[in-house]
Design an enzyme around this catalytic site. Sequence first.
Site, PDB file in Angstrom:
ATOM      1  N   GLY A 280       0.824  -1.198   0.000  1.00  0.00           N
ATOM      2  CA  GLY A 280       0.000   0.000   0.000  1.00  0.00           C
ATOM      3  C   GLY A 280       0.859   1.250   0.000  1.00  0.00           C
ATOM      4  O   GLY A 280       1.985   1.250   0.498  1.00  0.00           O
TER       5      GLY A 280
ATOM      6  N   GLY B 142       0.814  -5.179   1.154  1.00  0.00           N
ATOM      7  CA  GLY B 142      -0.449  -5.316   0.445  1.00  0.00           C
ATOM      8  C   GLY B 142      -0.306  -6.001  -0.898  1.00  0.00           C
ATOM      9  O   GLY B 142      -1.260  -6.589  -1.409  1.00  0.00           O
TER      10      GLY B 142
ATOM     11  N   GLU C  26       5.972  -4.516   7.990  1.00  0.00           N
ATOM     12  CA  GLU C  26       5.211  -3.419   8.608  1.00  0.00           C
ATOM     13  C   GLU C  26       5.695  -3.037  10.000  1.00  0.00           C
ATOM     14  O   GLU C  26       5.528  -1.886  10.425  1.00  0.00           O
ATOM     15  CB  GLU C  26       3.723  -3.786   8.650  1.00  0.00           C
ATOM     16  CG  GLU C  26       3.019  -3.736   7.301  1.00  0.00           C
ATOM     17  CD  GLU C  26       3.138  -5.022   6.517  1.00  0.00           C
ATOM     18  OE1 GLU C  26       2.448  -5.162   5.491  1.00  0.00           O
ATOM     19  OE2 GLU C  26       3.933  -5.904   6.914  1.00  0.00           O
TER      20      GLU C  26
ATOM     21  N   ASP D  27      -0.797  -6.657   7.615  1.00  0.00           N
ATOM     22  CA  ASP D  27      -2.239  -6.598   7.367  1.00  0.00           C
ATOM     23  C   ASP D  27      -2.546  -7.160   5.985  1.00  0.00           C
ATOM     24  O   ASP D  27      -1.786  -7.942   5.439  1.00  0.00           O
ATOM     25  CB  ASP D  27      -2.742  -5.158   7.516  1.00  0.00           C
ATOM     26  CG  ASP D  27      -2.219  -4.240   6.418  1.00  0.00           C
ATOM     27  OD1 ASP D  27      -1.049  -4.403   6.010  1.00  0.00           O
ATOM     28  OD2 ASP D  27      -2.968  -3.354   5.959  1.00  0.00           O
TER      29      ASP D  27
END
Length: 413
Positions: A113, A162, A185, A193
């Site tokens: 992301g 992501g 992350e 995530d």
Amino acid sequence: MKGLKVAAGLLARLVEAEGRSFAPARYHDSFRGICSLASSISKPIDDDDLQSQVLVEGKAQFRTAILNRPSVLNALNLNMGSRLNNLYTSWEDDPDIGFVAMKGSGRAFCAGGDMVAVYHLLNQGKREACKDFFATLYQFIYLLGTYLKPQVALLNGVTMGGGAGVSIPSTFRLATERTIFATPETLLGFHPDAGASFYLSHLPGHLGEYLALTGETLNGVEMIGCGLATHYTHSTKFRSVEERLGNLITDDPSVIETSLEEYGDLVHPDSTSVIHRIEAVDKCFSHDTVEEIIDALETEASKTNDPWCNSTLRRLNECSPLSLKVSLRSIRDGRLQTLDQCLVREYRMSLQGMAQQDLREGVRARLVDKDLAPKWNPPRLGLVTEGMVDQYFSLLDGERDLELPIQQREAFT
């Protein structure tokens, strides 16, 4: 999610020019991250540009979605998530389309992301836009995880955060010598995530805890070794694979699998690979707390003087203490949850993460100012209380849980 069910964003800079193999050691030196090099949110984007961020190739019964932001290693944004949702929904409903694929433009599949954009949006007080981004991305991942047609993810390059989230649910995942996987992350003050707590928790032994906490990389061969990838081929044959897939007229997964196998290479992880250290990984990362994991690594290092133990300890020391604790709990929870339950929980965690200092500080230090000196809050593991961790898993006041069509689309376990 073939392989995982059985076997249980962007880099600060690229390590090699396009067309060469990536070098993991150099990658660590430059930055072990995800997301994006720069944000384009201050610049207006016209409709043509928005459409071009996800291109489409189509032939016979086959469609390919092409992630197309090569200047930022195809970092995902809200527009891309929305367009992917729409495309995949329409393709699933189209009886003439037998199967679908996803690939990236340039040197990456997708580096995650666009967290630099998220950072700027949060600093501008545009929290709702950040929420929309995470919700849209997670909803798309649920669509992928419950998709009714075969999917192929062509992972010829960086596949992180992501980017892993939108590829791991695919029926087939083709890696090459250019593939670099990571979920780093914790280095950004966030948590793995985009479905990571589901697929990492289903890896062999406690490899998922190791990858989630350290953010270390795997290459394409290692992805095969642990089940993250289903097939491996050298990048020189990548175009031939695409041409073969494009000429198929089928919705039969076995036909697609046979075609991929025709171009496959038999590979084995290097002797120094973490895949060959599963016993040590399990011995250290099976403990209940981050502190106990660190103690086990220190004990092992003192006994064996193993460089792997020392490098792992150094890596953990770079991460947000709060992120380490919430990420460990997230992986452990994910082992007992379905995909939809993981995504709903991760959405809660992401909302909490946006309210924490560490996310902005981690992105600032790693991707914006690049001083590599984040000021974590709390600064030490011993100052992270159980209450802080519990709060990270609770729904923020005034917020709603992520909505997923679980009645219409059954999640896998």
